[in-house]
Design a protein around this motif. Sequence first.
Motif, PDB file in Angstrom:
ATOM      1  N   THR A 158       0.816  -1.215   0.000  1.00  0.00           N
ATOM      2  CA  THR A 158       0.000   0.000   0.000  1.00  0.00           C
ATOM      3  C   THR A 158       0.848   1.262   0.000  1.00  0.00           C
ATOM      4  O   THR A 158       0.339   2.337  -0.285  1.00  0.00           O
ATOM      5  N   PHE A 159       2.104   1.151   0.360  1.00  0.00           N
ATOM      6  CA  PHE A 159       3.082   2.231   0.453  1.00  0.00           C
ATOM      7  C   PHE A 159       2.823   3.145   1.643  1.00  0.00           C
ATOM      8  O   PHE A 159       3.688   3.332   2.489  1.00  0.00           O
ATOM      9  N   TRP A 160       1.631   3.741   1.738  1.00  0.00           N
ATOM     10  CA  TRP A 160       1.403   4.761   2.756  1.00  0.00           C
ATOM     11  C   TRP A 160       1.323   4.195   4.162  1.00  0.00           C
ATOM     12  O   TRP A 160       1.626   4.894   5.120  1.00  0.00           O
ATOM     13  N   HIS A 161       0.909   2.952   4.322  1.00  0.00           N
ATOM     14  CA  HIS A 161       0.862   2.380   5.665  1.00  0.00           C
ATOM     15  C   HIS A 161       2.243   2.337   6.304  1.00  0.00           C
ATOM     16  O   HIS A 161       2.396   2.576   7.496  1.00  0.00           O
ATOM     17  N   ASP A 162       3.233   1.981   5.491  1.00  0.00           N
ATOM     18  CA  ASP A 162       4.599   1.878   6.015  1.00  0.00           C
ATOM     19  C   ASP A 162       5.546   2.143   4.851  1.00  0.00           C
ATOM     20  O   ASP A 162       5.878   1.249   4.078  1.00  0.00           O
ATOM     21  N   ARG A 163       5.995   3.387   4.756  1.00  0.00           N
ATOM     22  CA  ARG A 163       6.833   3.774   3.626  1.00  0.00           C
ATOM     23  C   ARG A 163       8.220   3.141   3.684  1.00  0.00           C
ATOM     24  O   ARG A 163       8.971   3.179   2.716  1.00  0.00           O
ATOM     25  N   THR A 164       8.585   2.547   4.814  1.00  0.00           N
ATOM     26  CA  THR A 164       9.892   1.901   4.937  1.00  0.00           C
ATOM     27  C   THR A 164       9.831   0.401   4.675  1.00  0.00           C
ATOM     28  O   THR A 164      10.865  -0.265   4.680  1.00  0.00           O
ATOM     29  N   TYR A 165       8.635  -0.136   4.482  1.00  0.00           N
ATOM     30  CA  TYR A 165       8.485  -1.589   4.455  1.00  0.00           C
ATOM     31  C   TYR A 165       9.334  -2.234   3.361  1.00  0.00           C
ATOM     32  O   TYR A 165      10.049  -3.215   3.611  1.00  0.00           O
ATOM     33  N   LEU A 166       9.256  -1.725   2.136  1.00  0.00           N
ATOM     34  CA  LEU A 166       9.987  -2.360   1.048  1.00  0.00           C
ATOM     35  C   LEU A 166      11.491  -2.349   1.315  1.00  0.00           C
ATOM     36  O   LEU A 166      12.174  -3.359   1.100  1.00  0.00           O
ATOM     37  N   ARG A 167      12.010  -1.237   1.785  1.00  0.00           N
ATOM     38  CA  ARG A 167      13.447  -1.185   2.063  1.00  0.00           C
ATOM     39  C   ARG A 167      13.827  -2.150   3.184  1.00  0.00           C
ATOM     40  O   ARG A 167      14.890  -2.794   3.134  1.00  0.00           O
ATOM     41  N   ARG A 168      12.988  -2.246   4.206  1.00  0.00           N
ATOM     42  CA  ARG A 168      13.301  -3.188   5.293  1.00  0.00           C
ATOM     43  C   ARG A 168      13.230  -4.626   4.794  1.00  0.00           C
ATOM     44  O   ARG A 168      14.048  -5.477   5.170  1.00  0.00           O
ATOM     45  N   PHE A 169      12.246  -4.894   3.931  1.00  0.00           N
ATOM     46  CA  PHE A 169      12.158  -6.230   3.341  1.00  0.00           C
ATOM     47  C   PHE A 169      13.408  -6.527   2.511  1.00  0.00           C
ATOM     48  O   PHE A 169      13.989  -7.621   2.596  1.00  0.00           O
ATOM     49  N   LEU A 170      13.830  -5.586   1.690  1.00  0.00           N
ATOM     50  CA  LEU A 170      14.999  -5.801   0.837  1.00  0.00           C
ATOM     51  C   LEU A 170      16.274  -5.973   1.655  1.00  0.00           C
ATOM     52  O   LEU A 170      17.177  -6.722   1.262  1.00  0.00           O
ATOM     53  N   ALA A 171      16.350  -5.300   2.802  1.00  0.00           N
ATOM     54  CA  ALA A 171      17.514  -5.481   3.681  1.00  0.00           C
ATOM     55  C   ALA A 171      17.577  -6.915   4.175  1.00  0.00           C
ATOM     56  O   ALA A 171      18.660  -7.530   4.238  1.00  0.00           O
ATOM     57  N   VAL A 172      16.420  -7.480   4.525  1.00  0.00           N
ATOM     58  CA  VAL A 172      16.367  -8.881   4.962  1.00  0.00           C
ATOM     59  C   VAL A 172      16.718  -9.805   3.805  1.00  0.00           C
ATOM     60  O   VAL A 172      17.516 -10.737   3.934  1.00  0.00           O
ATOM     61  N   ALA A 173      16.111  -9.547   2.643  1.00  0.00           N
ATOM     62  CA  ALA A 173      16.305 -10.427   1.494  1.00  0.00           C
ATOM     63  C   ALA A 173      17.764 -10.447   1.036  1.00  0.00           C
ATOM     64  O   ALA A 173      18.334 -11.518   0.769  1.00  0.00           O
ATOM     65  N   THR A 174      18.369  -9.281   0.940  1.00  0.00           N
ATOM     66  CA  THR A 174      19.745  -9.224   0.426  1.00  0.00           C
ATOM     67  C   THR A 174      20.770  -9.706   1.442  1.00  0.00           C
ATOM     68  O   THR A 174      21.932  -9.924   1.088  1.00  0.00           O
ATOM     69  N   ASP A 176      20.365 -12.574   2.899  1.00  0.00           N
ATOM     70  CA  ASP A 176      20.290 -14.029   2.782  1.00  0.00           C
ATOM     71  C   ASP A 176      21.333 -14.498   1.770  1.00  0.00           C
ATOM     72  O   ASP A 176      21.258 -14.147   0.585  1.00  0.00           O
ATOM     73  N   PRO A 177      22.324 -15.280   2.187  1.00  0.00           N
ATOM     74  CA  PRO A 177      23.378 -15.698   1.256  1.00  0.00           C
ATOM     75  C   PRO A 177      22.874 -16.565   0.118  1.00  0.00           C
ATOM     76  O   PRO A 177      23.538 -16.675  -0.918  1.00  0.00           O
ATOM     77  N   THR A 178      21.706 -17.182   0.269  1.00  0.00           N
ATOM     78  CA  THR A 178      21.159 -18.009  -0.818  1.00  0.00           C
ATOM     79  C   THR A 178      20.322 -17.182  -1.786  1.00  0.00           C
ATOM     80  O   THR A 178      19.865 -17.695  -2.805  1.00  0.00           O
ATOM     81  N   GLY A 179      20.114 -15.905  -1.474  1.00  0.00           N
ATOM     82  CA  GLY A 179      19.217 -15.075  -2.268  1.00  0.00           C
ATOM     83  C   GLY A 179      19.646 -14.825  -3.698  1.00  0.00           C
ATOM     84  O   GLY A 179      18.829 -14.953  -4.621  1.00  0.00           O
ATOM     85  N   PRO A 180      20.910 -14.446  -3.940  1.00  0.00           N
ATOM     86  CA  PRO A 180      21.291 -14.056  -5.301  1.00  0.00           C
ATOM     87  C   PRO A 180      20.996 -15.103  -6.359  1.00  0.00           C
ATOM     88  O   PRO A 180      20.553 -14.773  -7.462  1.00  0.00           O
ATOM     89  N   GLU A 181      21.233 -16.379  -6.048  1.00  0.00           N
ATOM     90  CA  GLU A 181      21.023 -17.404  -7.075  1.00  0.00           C
ATOM     91  C   GLU A 181      19.548 -17.611  -7.395  1.00  0.00           C
ATOM     92  O   GLU A 181      19.194 -18.223  -8.406  1.00  0.00           O
ATOM     93  N   HIS A 182      18.646 -17.092  -6.550  1.00  0.00           N
ATOM     94  CA  HIS A 182      17.207 -17.229  -6.781  1.00  0.00           C
ATOM     95  C   HIS A 182      16.519 -15.882  -6.998  1.00  0.00           C
ATOM     96  O   HIS A 182      15.287 -15.799  -6.891  1.00  0.00           O
ATOM     97  N   GLY A 183      17.290 -14.868  -7.295  1.00  0.00           N
ATOM     98  CA  GLY A 183      16.683 -13.554  -7.489  1.00  0.00           C
ATOM     99  C   GLY A 183      16.015 -13.029  -6.238  1.00  0.00           C
ATOM    100  O   GLY A 183      15.051 -12.260  -6.320  1.00  0.00           O
ATOM    101  N   TYR A 184      16.531 -13.463  -5.075  1.00  0.00           N
ATOM    102  CA  TYR A 184      15.976 -13.081  -3.767  1.00  0.00           C
ATOM    103  C   TYR A 184      14.526 -13.527  -3.614  1.00  0.00           C
ATOM    104  O   TYR A 184      13.743 -12.932  -2.891  1.00  0.00           O
ATOM    105  N   TYR A 185      14.175 -14.578  -4.346  1.00  0.00           N
ATOM    106  CA  TYR A 185      12.916 -15.301  -4.174  1.00  0.00           C
ATOM    107  C   TYR A 185      11.679 -14.505  -4.571  1.00  0.00           C
ATOM    108  O   TYR A 185      10.577 -14.789  -4.110  1.00  0.00           O
ATOM    109  N   PHE A 186      11.835 -13.519  -5.443  1.00  0.00           N
ATOM    110  CA  PHE A 186      10.662 -12.881  -6.045  1.00  0.00           C
ATOM    111  C   PHE A 186      11.055 -12.315  -7.395  1.00  0.00           C
ATOM    112  O   PHE A 186      12.211 -11.949  -7.621  1.00  0.00           O
ATOM    113  N   ASP A 187      10.079 -12.271  -8.296  1.00  0.00           N
ATOM    114  CA  ASP A 187      10.332 -11.836  -9.669  1.00  0.00           C
ATOM    115  C   ASP A 187       9.724 -10.482  -9.998  1.00  0.00           C
ATOM    116  O   ASP A 187      10.202  -9.799 -10.901  1.00  0.00           O
TER     117      ASP A 187
END
Length: 508
Positions: A158-174, A176-187
């Motif tokens: 929704t963006f407005w509920h939590d404008r930091t959510y995507l960045r915090r999610f990406l911090a978690v995803a990146t 993960d050492p297994t993430g790069p080979e799977h595109g961080y598990y989302f397309d």
Amino acid sequence: MEAFHDPAAAAEAGVGWERILFYWSEFQPNGPDDWNDHPSADGWLDLAAGAGREVVGLIKYTPAWATDGEPGCGVPRGLDLPVDDPGNLWAAFVRRLVDRYAGRITHWVIWNEPDIAPGTYGVEWCGSVEEYYRLLKVAYLAAHETDPDVVIHLAGLTFWHDRTYLRRFLAVATADPTGPEHGYYFDVVTLHIYFQTESVPYILNETRAALAAYGLRKPIWVNETNASPDADPLWPIERPRWRVDLREQASFLLQSFALALAHGAERVAVYKWMDAGLPPGGEPFGLIRPDHSRRPAYDAFRLITAHYAGTRAAHAYRRPLFYQVTLDRGDRTTRVLWARTATTVTIVLPALAPEGLLVAQTGEAEPIRPVNGAYTVVLPGARCADELGCIIGGPTYLLVEAAPTGGSGGVGRAVLPEEPTVEATTTPTPTATPTPSPTPTSTPTATPTPTVTPTPTATATPSPTPSPTPVLYEAHDPAARRAVGSALGALLFALGLAVVWGLLRRRG
């Protein structure tokens, strides 16, 4: 969204794809060994396939037996177990669901709006960012075991509920050492954008910036967008804010789709097709009412499928008083035009062909021919009835032309004009300009009001009445500047001759 509620209208309008919800709690209501095929999904998929529509599935809603938390939004039990462990209930369900619809559904959205915090109206995910990442990762791995070609979408934000959510999610995803080979598990990144036209470029730009901050580039889909009317005479509702009439809902669709394309969205969809089962007084997001009568937004959507489809490149030009979005569609060029404020504005546009088609948002169309290589178009001012001012632009017009011919005699790719320049203007009375701000709590995602309103550009002081019509001469490419310059030169030459003739007559 959910075009199956009126498939005849969807086929008539040329709907290209639709999203259908798949509730885990309906497929396995009583336990892991239970399985109830979706009572209507096969029929919906047949309808879509028959009409050439692609179906995107959205999976959500934890059954009570599968979580130690709250049913619906609770974190699935066993989520941290290996994906092939039977105790990982979510993995087992996703594997079975994707297998059930393999070959019929390729795109799967994993959950919905996890950025709405627990305890907030509209919450659909009660876990943390880390737990959502694990939910996504498990779904990605389990789905690919069944269908290697599956495309996994991040839940709509929704963006407005939590404008930091995507960045915090990406911090978690990146991390993960297994993430790069799977595109961080989302397309695909998925967005939901409502009510304010100029929130569309703002949120898309913020989303792309967040991805870039972590070195990522992903396709972005806008899976939900709309501005539900509070002033439909056939469906009256009481809403404390967000003044939107039927004309503005139609304008919003034309404007938001154009801006989304111009700012890199790969696909765009309306929430929603029809207000099926909506109780009296319920907020009406449908392009079609519960009685199957059509709102003006339906006609606007038909213009989108007719005159936006096939867009290969798009540019948006944001001027103080109006917007222009140019869509390169190969053999056609569509320019989408609207006033940004309450001021009516007349613009002059360079011609790309000997004749164009000027289409009003109601669907009325008339041929238009250029004069001195340019078209003149009047854009009525916006209503600007909301407390925030001009949240939606004025009535939208489409200027549709054949693309310029190529050097070999065939139809070539339209050259997108460069950014326009203002060559002449009158001084308008200041009016409210649309500024992105939080979406309301009455949207489908019940977006709260954050304390800071993003303001990409300065806004003018609101004015209660439209100002006199200014005239803007907009030259969008060198040819246009030459055409306008030639016209002005001819005018100045004629005036000079008149002055000389007058002097000679006085001397005589």
